[in-house]
Design a protein around this motif. Structure first.
Motif, short mmCIF file in Angstrom:
data_model
loop_
_atom_site.label_atom_id
_atom_site.label_comp_id
_atom_site.label_asym_id
_atom_site.label_seq_id
_atom_site.Cartn_x
_atom_site.Cartn_y
_atom_site.Cartn_z
N MET A 111 0.83 -1.20 0.00
CA MET A 111 0.00 0.00 0.00
C MET A 111 0.87 1.26 0.00
N ARG A 112 0.39 2.29 -0.69
CA ARG A 112 1.01 3.61 -0.68
C ARG A 112 -0.03 4.65 -0.30
N TRP A 113 0.44 5.77 0.23
CA TRP A 113 -0.46 6.85 0.65
C TRP A 113 0.13 8.18 0.21
N ALA A 114 -0.73 9.18 0.12
CA ALA A 114 -0.27 10.53 -0.22
C ALA A 114 -1.33 11.55 0.19
N VAL A 115 -0.86 12.73 0.55
CA VAL A 115 -1.73 13.89 0.76
C VAL A 115 -1.29 14.97 -0.21
N THR A 116 -2.25 15.69 -0.78
CA THR A 116 -1.94 16.69 -1.79
C THR A 116 -2.70 17.98 -1.52
N GLY A 117 -2.17 19.07 -2.06
CA GLY A 117 -2.84 20.35 -1.95
C GLY A 117 -2.63 21.17 -3.21
N LEU A 118 -3.70 21.79 -3.70
CA LEU A 118 -3.65 22.63 -4.89
C LEU A 118 -4.26 23.98 -4.56
N TYR A 119 -3.53 25.05 -4.88
CA TYR A 119 -4.03 26.41 -4.64
C TYR A 119 -3.86 27.23 -5.91
N GLN A 120 -4.89 27.98 -6.25
CA GLN A 120 -4.82 28.88 -7.39
C GLN A 120 -5.32 30.25 -6.97
N GLY A 121 -4.45 31.24 -7.06
CA GLY A 121 -4.82 32.62 -6.74
C GLY A 121 -5.06 33.40 -8.01
N ASP A 122 -6.27 33.89 -8.18
CA ASP A 122 -6.64 34.59 -9.41
C ASP A 122 -6.45 36.10 -9.31
N GLY A 123 -5.89 36.58 -8.20
CA GLY A 123 -5.60 38.00 -8.08
C GLY A 123 -6.79 38.81 -7.61
N SER A 124 -6.66 40.13 -7.75
CA SER A 124 -7.71 41.06 -7.33
C SER A 124 -8.36 41.70 -8.55
N PHE A 125 -9.64 42.02 -8.39
CA PHE A 125 -10.42 42.62 -9.48
C PHE A 125 -11.16 43.84 -8.95
N GLU A 126 -11.43 44.76 -9.85
CA GLU A 126 -12.19 45.95 -9.49
C GLU A 126 -13.65 45.75 -9.88
N GLY A 127 -14.53 45.85 -8.89
CA GLY A 127 -15.95 45.69 -9.16
C GLY A 127 -16.60 47.00 -9.60
N ARG A 128 -17.60 46.89 -10.46
CA ARG A 128 -18.34 48.07 -10.94
C ARG A 128 -19.83 47.76 -10.96
N ASP A 129 -20.62 48.79 -10.71
CA ASP A 129 -22.07 48.61 -10.73
C ASP A 129 -22.61 48.84 -12.14
N ALA A 130 -23.94 48.89 -12.27
CA ALA A 130 -24.57 49.01 -13.59
C ALA A 130 -24.24 50.32 -14.27
N THR A 131 -23.89 51.34 -13.51
CA THR A 131 -23.55 52.64 -14.10
C THR A 131 -22.07 52.76 -14.43
N GLY A 132 -21.29 51.74 -14.06
CA GLY A 132 -19.86 51.78 -14.32
C GLY A 132 -19.04 52.32 -13.18
N ALA A 133 -19.70 52.71 -12.08
CA ALA A 133 -18.97 53.26 -10.94
C ALA A 133 -18.28 52.13 -10.17
N SER A 134 -17.11 52.41 -9.65
CA SER A 134 -16.35 51.41 -8.92
C SER A 134 -17.02 51.06 -7.60
N THR A 135 -17.05 49.78 -7.30
CA THR A 135 -17.60 49.30 -6.03
C THR A 135 -16.51 48.71 -5.15
N GLY A 136 -15.24 48.97 -5.50
CA GLY A 136 -14.13 48.44 -4.72
C GLY A 136 -13.51 47.23 -5.38
N THR A 137 -12.50 46.70 -4.75
CA THR A 137 -11.80 45.53 -5.29
C THR A 137 -12.19 44.28 -4.52
N PHE A 138 -12.08 43.14 -5.18
CA PHE A 138 -12.34 41.86 -4.55
C PHE A 138 -11.36 40.84 -5.10
N SER A 139 -11.16 39.76 -4.38
CA SER A 139 -10.21 38.73 -4.78
C SER A 139 -10.93 37.42 -5.08
N ALA A 140 -10.24 36.56 -5.80
CA ALA A 140 -10.77 35.24 -6.14
C ALA A 140 -9.67 34.21 -5.94
#
Length: 350
Positions: A111-140
């Motif tokens: 028998m063999r065993w393993a533990v693994t971990g995967l992380y993906q950082g998509d950075g920060s984005f600037e949110g905007r409302d329907a009028t195009g005004a900035s609503t701040g930044t958020f991350s994913a």
């Protein structure tokens, strides 16, 4: 095993490999791309491990180390010593991907065993409302933590299974789910065959919605010439929500110290697809330490750099692989296998 028995086993394995690839192609001929956009946690489909990706992603019937187990869980069944594998990639749009795996053999068992971990950082984005005004930044960001078990049956077959917990975050929205991997590998002489399923079953749960995982079923064959260090691999993959693809790769190993690699991935039915294109790589190491580099050139002309570090913890710093220290044993004084002159008998004192 005589030459006739070896030939018959090799022919049976090749016939089985051809049958598996034919059935897989027929069963998935019309599946895939029509389901695009219906799955979540799609970062799981990108893949990690610089060595594998430098060979076009062809590894299902070829891989035999901890890094390859992220593609085919059965590859874990060939691991003999405790190992640690790290992988890093800089993807498009400042996205970073990190993968790590640690595992080994359970004592002297199969028998063999393993533990693994995967992380993906998509950075920060600037949110905007329907009028195009900035609503701040958020991350994913996305994360998956998993565990695997594999077993070797005899000298030619391994079977592996794994499960992973997946978490996604997009600003204040979060999702989670559990999915599974499985695989089978067979090796006979210079030939190898592998069948693998990734992200099979389970669902991603969000506040008001449930989505399937981007599952994939694939099969691969390989050929190895130990005299020249040449290895060839070909895979066919059938994802549930994208184009099916064919991957091919070649590796040339020089004295287990230097490796040169190249490959190609072709998305069937999509001209100039971003995932199609040639791949190249190089690796080198000594005494249980190995560094890998891969470069992926996509169909749209962009490139990706992949870096990997593999450490065989049972052999690090031991150039002869003797991680078990020999112990001294008592031998008869007249043992002919003893080296050097015999030890004189102590004189008797009167």
């Amino acid at each position: 095993m005589n030459f006739k028995e070896w030939t018959m086993r090799t022919l049976r394995l090749c016939t089985l490999a051809a049958l598996v690839l034919s059935l897989a192609t027929a069963g998935a001929a019309n599946a895939g791309i029509e389901n695009a956009g219906t799955t979540a946690a799609n970062f799981l489909a990108l893949g990690a491990n610089a060595r594998t990706l430098a060979m076009g992603g062809a590894t299902l019937g070829f891989g035999s180390d901890l890094g390859a187990s992220s593609w085919n869980a059965a590859a874990l069944g060939w691991v003999e010593s405790p190992a640690l594998v790290l992988s890093h990639a800089g993807l498009a749009n400042s996205t970073l991907q990190e993968w790590a795996g640690f595992g080994g053999r359970m004592g002297a068992s199969d028998m063999r065993w393993a533990v693994t971990g995967l992380y993906q950082g998509d950075g920060s984005f600037e949110g905007r409302d329907a009028t195009g005004a900035s609503t701040g930044t958020f991350s994913a960001s996305d994360m998956a933590i998993g565990g695997m078990l594999a077993r070797q049956f005899g000298e030619n077959v391994t079977v592996g299974f794994g499960a992973k917990f997946v978490d996604e975050k997009l600003a204040t929205a979060t999702g989670w789910g559990v999915t599974f991997d499985g695989g089978l590998m067979m090796k006979q002489g210079p030939f190898g065959l592998g069948i693998a399923a990734q992200n099979l079953g389970g669902q991603m749960h969000y506040a008001n919605a449930v989505y399937r995982f981007p599952s994939n079923v694939g099969a691969g064959v390989s050929w190895t010439d130990p005299n020249t260090g040449l290895r060839l691999a070909v895979d066919a993959n059938f994802p549930s929500a994208y184009y099916r693809d064919v991957r091919a790769g070649v590796e040339w190993m020089w004295h287990d110290m230097l490796a040169l690699r190249a490959g190609y991935r072709a998305e069937m039915g999509s001209a100039n697809d971003a995932l199609s294109g040639p791949t190249f790589g190089v690796g080198g190491g000594r005494n249980g330490m190995w560094m890998d580099y891969g470069y992926l050139l996509s169909g749209n002309g962009e490139g990706q750099h992949r870096l990997g570090l593999r450490m065989n913890l049972g052999h690090v710093g031991d150039s002869f692989g003797q991680h078990d220290t020999p112990t001294l044993v008592d031998r008869p004084k007249n043992d002919p296998n003893m080296i050097g002159p015999p030890v004189p008998k102590p004189s008797k004192k009167h």
